[in-house]
Design an enzyme around this catalytic site. Structure first.
Site, PDB file in Angstrom:
ATOM      1  CB  THR A  32      91.591  95.510  15.716  1.00  0.00           C
ATOM      2  OG1 THR A  32      90.304  96.054  16.011  1.00  0.00           O
ATOM      3  CG2 THR A  32      91.851  95.579  14.222  1.00  0.00           C
ATOM      4  CE  LYS A  67      89.136  99.334  13.976  1.00  0.00           C
ATOM      5  NZ  LYS A  67      90.372  98.537  13.785  1.00  0.00           N
ATOM      6  CG  ASP A 125      87.455  92.425   8.925  1.00  0.00           C
ATOM      7  OD1 ASP A 125      87.729  92.698  10.112  1.00  0.00           O
ATOM      8  OD2 ASP A 125      88.074  92.914   7.957  1.00  0.00           O
ATOM      9  NE  ARG A 133      97.208 101.530  15.763  1.00  0.00           N
ATOM     10  CZ  ARG A 133      95.990 101.881  15.361  1.00  0.00           C
ATOM     11  NH1 ARG A 133      95.169 102.496  16.208  1.00  0.00           N
ATOM     12  NH2 ARG A 133      95.584 101.628  14.147  1.00  0.00           N
ATOM     13  CD  GLU A 178     111.623  83.779  14.393  1.00  0.00           C
ATOM     14  OE1 GLU A 178     111.654  84.581  13.451  1.00  0.00           O
ATOM     15  OE2 GLU A 178     112.303  82.744  14.424  1.00  0.00           O
ATOM     16  CE1 TYR A 215     112.280  87.186  16.653  1.00  0.00           C
ATOM     17  CE2 TYR A 215     114.371  88.356  16.667  1.00  0.00           C
ATOM     18  CZ  TYR A 215     113.265  87.883  15.983  1.00  0.00           C
ATOM     19  OH  TYR A 215     113.152  88.101  14.636  1.00  0.00           O
TER      20      TYR A 215
END
Length: 413
Positions: free
Chosen positions: A232, A235, A206, A241, A62, A60
């Site tokens: 992203t 692709k 984008d 992903r 954060e 974890y």
């Protein structure tokens, strides 16, 4: 009194959960025996898969390196710093954030950093190739902001630059978004920068689809022109992903705060490490050769589809994307997609600009990863057109697809 827990012996997934193991094997077989022509999909390298399945999945984390809300982050801090530096170096960006869980998460963070609810945004209309995050009423973007849509010319299918300029001058948007999920040509980033400056607007690129081509030098980079680039990491980039943000150094703090704590919690550190792997591979000559082959394959496939009678939107492609209207072959996009799925050819539908029906959107990233070249693209075009026009039975075509994919396995033994 101490309590002991029995630790199950190390076993395979098939032994521990045979039901799920069979689902995974079935998906593996599907990917190996069908043609993956979905423009947004690809096969990740084994090293990316290894990072995703690494012990980093347990951590974890954060916050950001050196400023986490959890202890024990010294090692994962190193992994994230490595991913950030590789992204900055690869794309020449002042700052990079590699924590977004998806492309949509990256766009949400960009809007959160630069906009306030109710602001006006100019973006490509959804019916012309815009993404859900470009103003769909079903999406946060359409609910929180006032979107004005620009489109493409009815004759050429190319972005109507005169319309973009006129809309920007009338509406004075707070931000302009350039990018699309179905536009197969290069974006003129310099033009959009000029329009944004004239309107006093931020420019958000984008680049979810072309960023892997940008990495390989097969597409122009939006980084020198945009205030923020959303992308992203899958692709054509062939990573896990996930999402990524690139921006000017002076916007770094706003972008980072918009990702955490505003829109996300802890980073998925195994995915961050996998992004680092993909970014390193994308900086190699092998990726550059791959990216250029992706484009060569797409251009060959587009030309072959046109020869077969399909209407290719914009008359061709500059990227991995191809959009076509199957209408000249006597059917619509949804019907064509169903026939092709039965034949083992997997792709998407998309709106047709200035039309009432839906077309087909396909791409060459995955098939190029498998090693297919321009010869195979012509074979694919012949198969696809035969199935769409109803001249070839999908079951017969399925056998041809199996033969072709067997020759080009995504993960050779």
């Amino acid at each position: 009194m101490s309590v002991t827990h029995e630790v199950p012996p190390a076993t395979t997934l098939r032994e521990r959960d045979p039901e799920l193991a069979e689902i995974l094997l079935a998906e593996k077989r599907r990917q190996e025996t069908t043609l993956q022509l979905t423009a947004a999909e690809n096969f990740t390298p084994p090293a990316v898969l290894a990072a995703l399945a690494s012990p980093l999945v347990n951590k974890y984390a954060e916050g950001y390196p050196g400023a986490r809300h959890h202890g024990g982050c010294e090692i994962v801090d190193t992994a994230e710093r490595l991913a950030v530096e590789r992204a900055r170096s690869l794309f020449g960006a002042g700052h990079a954030n590699v924590q977004p869980h998806s492309g949509s998460s990256a766009v949400l963070a960009a809007y959160a950093a630069l906009l306030r609810p109710g602001d006006t945004v100019l973006a490509m209309g959804l019916e012309h190739g815009g993404h859900l995050t470009h103003g769909s009423p079903a999406n946060f973007s359409g609910r929180w902001f006032r979107f004005i849509g620009y489109g493409v010319d009815a004759e050429t299918g190319l972005i109507d630059h005169d319309q973009v300029r006129a809309l920007a001058r009338v509406h004075r948007p707070k931000a302009i978004v350039c990018g699309s999920i179905a536009y197969p040509r290069h974006i003129d980033h310099a033009f959009f920068r000029e329009v944004a400056d004239d309107a006093g607007a931020y420019l958000i690129a984008d680049a979810a689809h072309p960023i892997g081509l940008v990495a390989g030098g097969a597409a122009p980079s939006p980084v020198p022109y945009a205030d923020v680039v959303c992308a992203t990491t899958h692709k054509v980039l062939r990573g896990p992903r996930g999402g990524m943000l690139l921006c000017r150094a002076e916007l770094a703090g706003r972008i980072d705060r918009a990702v955490f704590p505003f829109t996300q919690g802890g980073a998925q550190m195994n995915a961050v490490a996998a992004k680092a792997v993909a970014l390193a591979e994308a900086a190699t000559g092998a990726h550059a050769a791959y990216a250029h082959q992706v484009v060569a394959n797409a251009r060959t496939l587009a030309a072959a589809l046109a020869d077969e009678g399909l209407a290719v939107i914009t008359g061709g492609t500059d990227t991995h994307l191809i959009t076509v209207d199957p209408g000249p072959l006597g059917t619509d996009g949804r019907t064509a997609r169903g026939r092709l799925a039965a034949a083992g050819m997997v792709l998407d539908c998309c709106p047709l600009p200035h039309g009432d029906g839906r077309g087909l959107r396909l791409g060459t990233a995955a098939t190029t990863t498998q090693g297919m070249g321009e010869r195979e693209m012509r074979v694919v075009a012949t198969l696809l057109a035969g199935v769409v026009r109803g001249a070839v039975d999908p079951a017969a075509a399925r056998a041809d697809v199996r033969e072709l994919t067997a020759e080009f396995p995504p993960y050779p033994a």
